[in-house]
Design a protein around this motif. Sequence first.
Motif, PDB file in Angstrom:
ATOM      1  N   PRO A  38      29.673 -50.198  31.998  1.00 46.84           N
ATOM      2  CA  PRO A  38      28.381 -49.974  31.551  1.00 46.84           C
ATOM      3  C   PRO A  38      28.019 -48.903  30.787  1.00 46.84           C
ATOM      4  CG  PRO A  38      28.718 -50.368  33.913  1.00 46.84           C
ATOM      5  CD  PRO A  38      30.053 -50.241  33.173  1.00 46.84           C
ATOM      6  N   ALA A  39      28.863 -47.929  30.641  1.00 46.42           N
ATOM      7  CA  ALA A  39      28.530 -46.670  30.037  1.00 46.42           C
ATOM      8  C   ALA A  39      28.685 -47.055  28.371  1.00 46.42           C
ATOM      9  CB  ALA A  39      29.415 -45.604  30.281  1.00 46.42           C
ATOM     10  N   TYR A  40      29.717 -47.594  28.038  1.00 44.75           N
ATOM     11  CA  TYR A  40      29.998 -48.230  26.785  1.00 44.75           C
ATOM     12  C   TYR A  40      28.843 -49.135  26.389  1.00 44.75           C
ATOM     13  CZ  TYR A  40      32.216 -50.042  22.536  1.00 44.75           C
ATOM     14  OH  TYR A  40      32.272 -50.355  21.255  1.00 44.75           O
ATOM     15  N   PHE A  41      28.326 -50.006  27.399  1.00 44.26           N
ATOM     16  CA  PHE A  41      27.262 -51.039  26.949  1.00 44.26           C
ATOM     17  C   PHE A  41      25.924 -50.058  26.355  1.00 44.26           C
ATOM     18  CE2 PHE A  41      23.402 -52.761  28.645  1.00 44.26           C
ATOM     19  CZ  PHE A  41      23.316 -53.926  27.698  1.00 44.26           C
ATOM     20  N   GLY A  42      25.709 -48.921  27.413  1.00 45.84           N
ATOM     21  CA  GLY A  42      24.564 -48.211  27.290  1.00 45.84           C
ATOM     22  C   GLY A  42      24.659 -47.595  25.762  1.00 45.84           C
ATOM     23  N   ARG A  43      25.876 -47.154  25.428  1.00 49.50           N
ATOM     24  CA  ARG A  43      25.985 -46.199  23.907  1.00 49.50           C
ATOM     25  C   ARG A  43      25.765 -47.426  22.782  1.00 49.50           C
ATOM     26  NH1 ARG A  43      30.261 -43.907  26.864  1.00 49.50           N
ATOM     27  NH2 ARG A  43      31.787 -45.115  25.899  1.00 49.50           N
ATOM     28  N   PHE A  44      26.315 -48.784  23.123  1.00 52.12           N
ATOM     29  CA  PHE A  44      26.495 -49.892  22.274  1.00 52.12           C
ATOM     30  C   PHE A  44      24.812 -50.104  22.046  1.00 52.12           C
ATOM     31  CE2 PHE A  44      25.842 -54.507  21.999  1.00 52.12           C
ATOM     32  CZ  PHE A  44      26.132 -54.837  20.580  1.00 52.12           C
ATOM     33  N   PHE A  45      24.394 -50.309  22.882  1.00 50.44           N
ATOM     34  CA  PHE A  45      22.764 -50.838  23.231  1.00 50.44           C
ATOM     35  C   PHE A  45      21.750 -49.855  22.382  1.00 50.44           C
ATOM     36  CE2 PHE A  45      18.567 -51.797  24.501  1.00 50.44           C
ATOM     37  CZ  PHE A  45      18.587 -53.017  24.460  1.00 50.44           C
ATOM     38  N   ARG A  46      22.200 -48.466  22.784  1.00 53.69           N
ATOM     39  CA  ARG A  46      21.255 -47.539  21.879  1.00 53.69           C
ATOM     40  C   ARG A  46      21.522 -47.423  20.407  1.00 53.69           C
ATOM     41  NH1 ARG A  46      18.600 -42.708  23.694  1.00 53.69           N
ATOM     42  NH2 ARG A  46      19.183 -43.133  25.889  1.00 53.69           N
ATOM     43  N   ARG A  47      22.871 -47.739  20.275  1.00 53.02           N
ATOM     44  CA  ARG A  47      23.232 -47.382  18.704  1.00 53.02           C
ATOM     45  C   ARG A  47      22.364 -48.656  17.957  1.00 53.02           C
ATOM     46  NH1 ARG A  47      28.803 -49.408  18.068  1.00 53.02           N
ATOM     47  NH2 ARG A  47      28.155 -51.407  17.700  1.00 53.02           N
ATOM     48  N   GLU A  48      22.440 -49.778  18.600  1.00 50.24           N
ATOM     49  CA  GLU A  48      21.732 -50.943  18.029  1.00 50.24           C
ATOM     50  C   GLU A  48      20.371 -51.121  18.223  1.00 50.24           C
ATOM     51  OE1 GLU A  48      23.517 -53.004  15.951  1.00 50.24           O
ATOM     52  OE2 GLU A  48      25.396 -52.056  16.337  1.00 50.24           O
ATOM     53  N   THR A  49      19.748 -50.473  19.199  1.00 52.64           N
ATOM     54  CA  THR A  49      18.049 -50.528  19.090  1.00 52.64           C
ATOM     55  C   THR A  49      17.558 -49.358  19.195  1.00 52.64           C
ATOM     56  OG1 THR A  49      18.292 -50.285  21.716  1.00 52.64           O
ATOM     57  CG2 THR A  49      18.670 -52.688  20.662  1.00 52.64           C
ATOM     58  N   GLY A  50      18.365 -48.258  19.261  1.00 46.96           N
ATOM     59  CA  GLY A  50      17.386 -46.950  19.144  1.00 46.96           C
ATOM     60  C   GLY A  50      17.200 -46.611  20.471  1.00 46.96           C
ATOM     61  N   VAL A  51      17.290 -47.161  21.624  1.00 48.07           N
ATOM     62  CA  VAL A  51      16.815 -46.749  22.867  1.00 48.07           C
ATOM     63  C   VAL A  51      17.801 -47.261  23.848  1.00 48.07           C
ATOM     64  CG1 VAL A  51      14.250 -47.098  22.337  1.00 48.07           C
ATOM     65  CG2 VAL A  51      15.466 -49.015  23.229  1.00 48.07           C
ATOM     66  N   SER A  52      17.830 -46.561  25.006  1.00 51.14           N
ATOM     67  CA  SER A  52      18.621 -47.031  26.101  1.00 51.14           C
ATOM     68  C   SER A  52      18.081 -48.373  26.748  1.00 51.14           C
ATOM     69  CB  SER A  52      18.537 -45.905  27.201  1.00 51.14           C
ATOM     70  OG  SER A  52      17.277 -45.813  27.884  1.00 51.14           O
ATOM     71  N   PRO A  53      19.241 -49.011  27.429  1.00 47.90           N
ATOM     72  CA  PRO A  53      18.668 -50.239  28.150  1.00 47.90           C
ATOM     73  C   PRO A  53      17.423 -50.053  29.253  1.00 47.90           C
ATOM     74  CG  PRO A  53      21.190 -49.961  28.278  1.00 47.90           C
ATOM     75  CD  PRO A  53      20.619 -48.892  27.369  1.00 47.90           C
ATOM     76  N   GLY A  54      17.584 -48.771  30.104  1.00 52.18           N
ATOM     77  CA  GLY A  54      16.343 -48.648  30.805  1.00 52.18           C
ATOM     78  C   GLY A  54      15.105 -48.546  30.150  1.00 52.18           C
ATOM     79  N   VAL A  93      21.372 -52.784  34.942  1.00 45.24           N
ATOM     80  CA  VAL A  93      21.896 -52.633  33.681  1.00 45.24           C
ATOM     81  C   VAL A  93      23.360 -53.008  33.793  1.00 45.24           C
ATOM     82  CG1 VAL A  93      22.524 -50.731  32.025  1.00 45.24           C
ATOM     83  CG2 VAL A  93      20.231 -51.159  32.891  1.00 45.24           C
ATOM     84  N   ARG A  94      24.091 -52.768  35.103  1.00 44.40           N
ATOM     85  CA  ARG A  94      25.454 -52.976  35.033  1.00 44.40           C
ATOM     86  C   ARG A  94      25.940 -54.490  35.148  1.00 44.40           C
ATOM     87  NH1 ARG A  94      30.010 -50.653  37.145  1.00 44.40           N
ATOM     88  NH2 ARG A  94      28.703 -48.723  37.776  1.00 44.40           N
ATOM     89  N   GLN A  95      25.056 -55.292  35.562  1.00 43.71           N
ATOM     90  CA  GLN A  95      25.250 -56.686  35.724  1.00 43.71           C
ATOM     91  C   GLN A  95      24.659 -57.360  34.189  1.00 43.71           C
ATOM     92  OE1 GLN A  95      22.135 -57.468  38.867  1.00 43.71           O
ATOM     93  NE2 GLN A  95      23.899 -58.308  39.889  1.00 43.71           N
ATOM     94  N   VAL A  96      23.791 -56.826  33.367  1.00 41.54           N
ATOM     95  CA  VAL A  96      23.621 -57.073  32.264  1.00 41.54           C
ATOM     96  C   VAL A  96      24.781 -56.779  31.230  1.00 41.54           C
ATOM     97  CG1 VAL A  96      22.240 -56.687  30.118  1.00 41.54           C
ATOM     98  CG2 VAL A  96      20.997 -57.078  32.400  1.00 41.54           C
ATOM     99  N   ALA A  97      25.301 -55.580  31.582  1.00 38.39           N
ATOM    100  CA  ALA A  97      26.593 -55.108  30.805  1.00 38.39           C
ATOM    101  C   ALA A  97      27.583 -56.293  30.866  1.00 38.39           C
ATOM    102  CB  ALA A  97      27.139 -53.928  31.111  1.00 38.39           C
ATOM    103  N   ALA A  98      27.957 -56.650  32.280  1.00 38.13           N
ATOM    104  CA  ALA A  98      29.022 -57.591  32.627  1.00 38.13           C
ATOM    105  C   ALA A  98      28.600 -59.072  31.706  1.00 38.13           C
ATOM    106  CB  ALA A  98      29.253 -57.844  33.958  1.00 38.13           C
ATOM    107  N   ARG A  99      27.320 -59.407  31.968  1.00 37.17           N
ATOM    108  CA  ARG A  99      26.968 -60.894  31.240  1.00 37.17           C
ATOM    109  C   ARG A  99      26.944 -60.800  29.633  1.00 37.17           C
ATOM    110  NH1 ARG A  99      23.226 -64.108  34.120  1.00 37.17           N
ATOM    111  NH2 ARG A  99      23.801 -63.841  36.374  1.00 37.17           N
ATOM    112  N   THR A 100      27.001 -59.564  29.227  1.00 38.39           N
ATOM    113  CA  THR A 100      27.158 -59.500  27.523  1.00 38.39           C
ATOM    114  C   THR A 100      28.541 -59.036  27.276  1.00 38.39           C
ATOM    115  OG1 THR A 100      26.261 -57.442  27.897  1.00 38.39           O
ATOM    116  CG2 THR A 100      24.710 -59.085  27.066  1.00 38.39           C
ATOM    117  N   GLY A 101      29.425 -58.992  28.160  1.00 34.86           N
ATOM    118  CA  GLY A 101      30.915 -59.089  27.800  1.00 34.86           C
ATOM    119  C   GLY A 101      31.446 -57.325  27.863  1.00 34.86           C
ATOM    120  N   PHE A 102      30.664 -56.636  28.358  1.00 35.15           N
ATOM    121  CA  PHE A 102      31.093 -55.172  28.580  1.00 35.15           C
ATOM    122  C   PHE A 102      31.660 -54.846  30.153  1.00 35.15           C
ATOM    123  CE2 PHE A 102      28.088 -55.077  25.064  1.00 35.15           C
ATOM    124  CZ  PHE A 102      28.648 -54.449  24.103  1.00 35.15           C
ATOM    125  N   ALA A 103      33.104 -54.506  29.908  1.00 34.33           N
ATOM    126  CA  ALA A 103      33.406 -53.898  31.381  1.00 34.33           C
ATOM    127  C   ALA A 103      32.884 -52.780  31.604  1.00 34.33           C
ATOM    128  CB  ALA A 103      35.158 -54.184  31.333  1.00 34.33           C
TER     129      ALA A 103
END
Length: 307
Positions: free
Chosen positions: A271-287, A259-269
């Motif tokens: 990972p915690a912020y990436f997780g919040r962004f992903f949950r907000r947009e999809t309704g679920v956590s990356p995991g 998940v940390r590597q996915v965050a980096a690949r999608t422009g998020f330094a």
Amino acid sequence: MRSTTVLPGVPSPPSCPGDVPLHRLEVAGPGAPPFAAGSFEEVGPLSRWDRPHRHTFYEIVHVRAGSGTHVVDLARWPVRPPQLTVILPGQVHHWEGGRGPEGSLVLFTDDHPGDRAVLRELGSRWFALDTEHDRSVRSLIGELAAECRQRAPGHESVLRSLLHVLVVRAARLPVHDGHRTGPGARGRTAAVAEAFARLIGRSEAAGWTVRECADRLGVTPGYLTQAVRAATGRPPGRLLIEARVYLAQQLLAHTQLSVRQVAARTGFADPAYFGRFFRRETGVSPGAFRKHHSRDHPSLEAPPASA
């Protein structure tokens, strides 16, 4: 776009760990057109590959027999011949289960600017074919395959013409929701919107702003917003977010990146912020998304094609 092609036997460059394999188009020899057509057997074993992969080229698939599922990105399309579909460059797909597909393929690179808008509309849709359409598609692809094999004088112009006819006729086919695909608005605004769509489809665009995209396209942010709204009815900022989510979903579903590597690949330094962004947009956590949509837990079904 001949840089997206290789001669037979030339291996693809090694991918980064966790990347989805990228296939380039094999051509007959130096100077040959970036084009191939024929049966699944003639195109080769990779045409039925059962592992997620992507292409540098377009692929028109005409399935006339077989069973199983065709997985395109996160959608799962049941194989119910006769059918036609278009796979766009960069889309992740593979064949799964059942009896392998039988039929024919047309492969070509992005050297057909007049058809780009239509191809983008057709991308990853499945069209059920009646007897007349099935016969017409089979005949056209047969002519394309013959031109590829014979390479008679003028064959490149014939290939372009036949391909254009195939794309236009595919755009006339009814889709499952009753709508028909076709070219969008013309003019500069449409060209800018089309270029924007191609731009945000690139993985390196993850995290770009509307202003950065406008700078790369040589227009002002205001003009870009106007063009994209005119073509899609939506603001470019929203489409950038959706493209970022889409890339994250592809990486989570089709790679072993953390998940940390996915965050980096999608422009998020962070990972915690990436997780919040992903949950907000999809309704679920990356995991949770990975567990639900990975190859071992397929569940996202595409709507069935109509007859």
